[in-house]
Design an enzyme around this catalytic site. Structure first.
Site, PDB file in Angstrom:
ATOM      1  N   THR A  60       0.810  -1.222   0.000  1.00 57.84           N
ATOM      2  CA  THR A  60       0.000   0.000   0.000  1.00 57.84           C
ATOM      3  C   THR A  60       0.844   1.275   0.000  1.00 57.84           C
ATOM      4  OG1 THR A  60      -0.115  -0.087   2.417  1.00 57.84           O
ATOM      5  CG2 THR A  60      -1.909  -1.142   1.188  1.00 57.84           C
ATOM      6  N   GLU A  61       2.118   1.171  -0.334  1.00 60.10           N
ATOM      7  CA  GLU A  61       2.997   2.337  -0.268  1.00 60.10           C
ATOM      8  C   GLU A  61       2.481   3.516  -1.085  1.00 60.10           C
ATOM      9  OE1 GLU A  61       5.469  -0.416   1.900  1.00 60.10           O
ATOM     10  OE2 GLU A  61       3.902  -0.535   0.420  1.00 60.10           O
ATOM     11  N   VAL A  62       1.932   3.245  -2.266  1.00 56.40           N
ATOM     12  CA  VAL A  62       1.478   4.363  -3.102  1.00 56.40           C
ATOM     13  C   VAL A  62       0.291   5.093  -2.485  1.00 56.40           C
ATOM     14  CG1 VAL A  62       2.377   3.388  -5.256  1.00 56.40           C
ATOM     15  CG2 VAL A  62       0.032   2.837  -4.528  1.00 56.40           C
TER      16      VAL A  62
END
Length: 259
Positions: A135-137
Site C-alpha cells: 500500500t505504499e502508493v
C-alpha cells in the site's frame, strides 16, 4: 521452551523454532520489533537446538507493515532516514540470511513491510482469508519493489505495486507465490510439520542448500552450479553426510551431530 520479548514470542520444540509477531492490535513494525527480529534470528542462526524456523503473527493479522508514527522526519534530525533504512533492511536481511530455513505462516493481512517480511521467508504458506498488499502508493511511498519482484511475475508485480490491491490467499497459491493455502486453524500446524520434516534431514546439508539459494540467485547457470558442486564436495567430508550414507546402506535412522 518459550521466550517472550516486547513485540515477539519465541518457542522452540523438537528442533523447530516458532517466532510469533505479537504487537497488538495488528503487529505493526516499530523500532523495537525490528531490533528484536534481528536479535532473535541472529541467535537462531547459531542455535544447535534449532534446524528450522516458523514465522507467524498473533491474532488475526500477520503484520500490518511499518508503524507510520515512527517514520523519521526528513526535515528533522540529520541522518534519521539512513539510520531508519539501515535498520529496516537488517530486519529483512536477518530472515533471508538466517542459516536455518524459514517458513512464513501468513495467518492474516500482510501489508507493506509486513508483506515484505513474508516474502523474505524460504517457504510461504497462507491462510485462505489472508492477503498480501503493498500500500505504499496510498501513503506517498514506493518501497518493496525488489522483494515483490522475486516472487511475482513482472505484470503482477507492477499491478500489485501500482494499485495497492490486496492479493488473497487463493490467488497467491495460483500465482505460485505461496506453496499452500489452508484454513486459518490448520496453517500453523502445517508450517510446523514442514519445519519438523526439514529438521529430520542432514542439518549441514540443509544449511548448505539455503546458502546455495542465497549465493546463486543472481548467478548465471554455470557459475551457480559450480558453487553448488563446491558445497556438495565439502559436505561429503563431514561426519553427518557419512553417517547418512551408512544409515541408508544399513536401513536405519541416522543420528546427526551437526558436524
Amino acid at each position: 521452551m518459550s521466550e517472550t520479548y516486547e513485540t515477539l514470542k519465541l518457542e522452540v520444540a523438537d528442533l523447530v523454532a516458532t517466532v510469533t509477531l505479537d504487537r497488538p492490535p495488528v503487529n505493526a513494525q516499530n523500532r523495537a520489533m525490528k531490533e528484536e527480529l534481528i536479535a532473535v534470528f541472529d541467535a537462531l542462526h547459531d542455535r544447535e537446538d534449532v534446524r528450522a524456523v516458523v514465522l507467524t503473527g498473533a491474532g488475526r493479522a500477520f503484520c500490518a507493515g511499518a508503524d507510520l508514527k515512527e517514520r523519521p522526519n526528513i526535515a528533522g534530525v540529520p541522518g534519521a532516514y539512513p539510520r531508519h533504512n539501515r535498520l529496516t533492511r537488517a530486519s529483512f536481511d536477518c530472515i533471508m540470511e538466517c542459516g536455518k530455513p524459514v517458513i512464513a505462516a501468513v495467518n492474516g493481512l500482510a501489508i507493506g513491510a509486513g508483506a515484505v517480511l513474508a516474502l523474505c521467508a524460504d517457504i510461504i504458506l497462507v491462510a485462505e482469508d489472508a492477503y498480501l498488499s503493498m500500500t505504499e502508493v496510498d501513503v506517498g511511498l514506493a518501497g518493496g519493489v525488489k522483494h515483490v519482484r522475486r516472487h511475482f511475475g513482472e505484470s503482477d508485480a507492477r499491478l500489485m505495486i501500482y494499485t495497492a490491491r490486496r492479493v488473497p490467499g487463493p490467488e497467491l497459491l495460483r500465482m505460485n507465490v505461496a506453496s499452500a493455502c489452508l484454513p486459518r486453524d490448520a496453517l500453523l500446524a502445517e508450517a510446523q510439520r514442514i519445519g519438523a520434516e526439514i529438521a529430520g534431514k542432514v542439518p549441514l546439508a540443509v544449511q548448505a542448500a539455503k546458502r546455495s539459494f542465497q549465493v546463486t540467485e543472481y548467478m548465471p547457470l554455470h557459475e551457480g552450479y559450480v558453487f553448488e558442486q563446491s558445497q556438495t564436495a565439502a559436505l561429503s567430508r563431514t561426519e553427518d553426510t557419512q553417517e547418512a550414507w551408512r544409515a541408508f546402506a544399513e536401513k536405519r535412522k541416522p543420528v546427526f551431530k551437526g558436524r
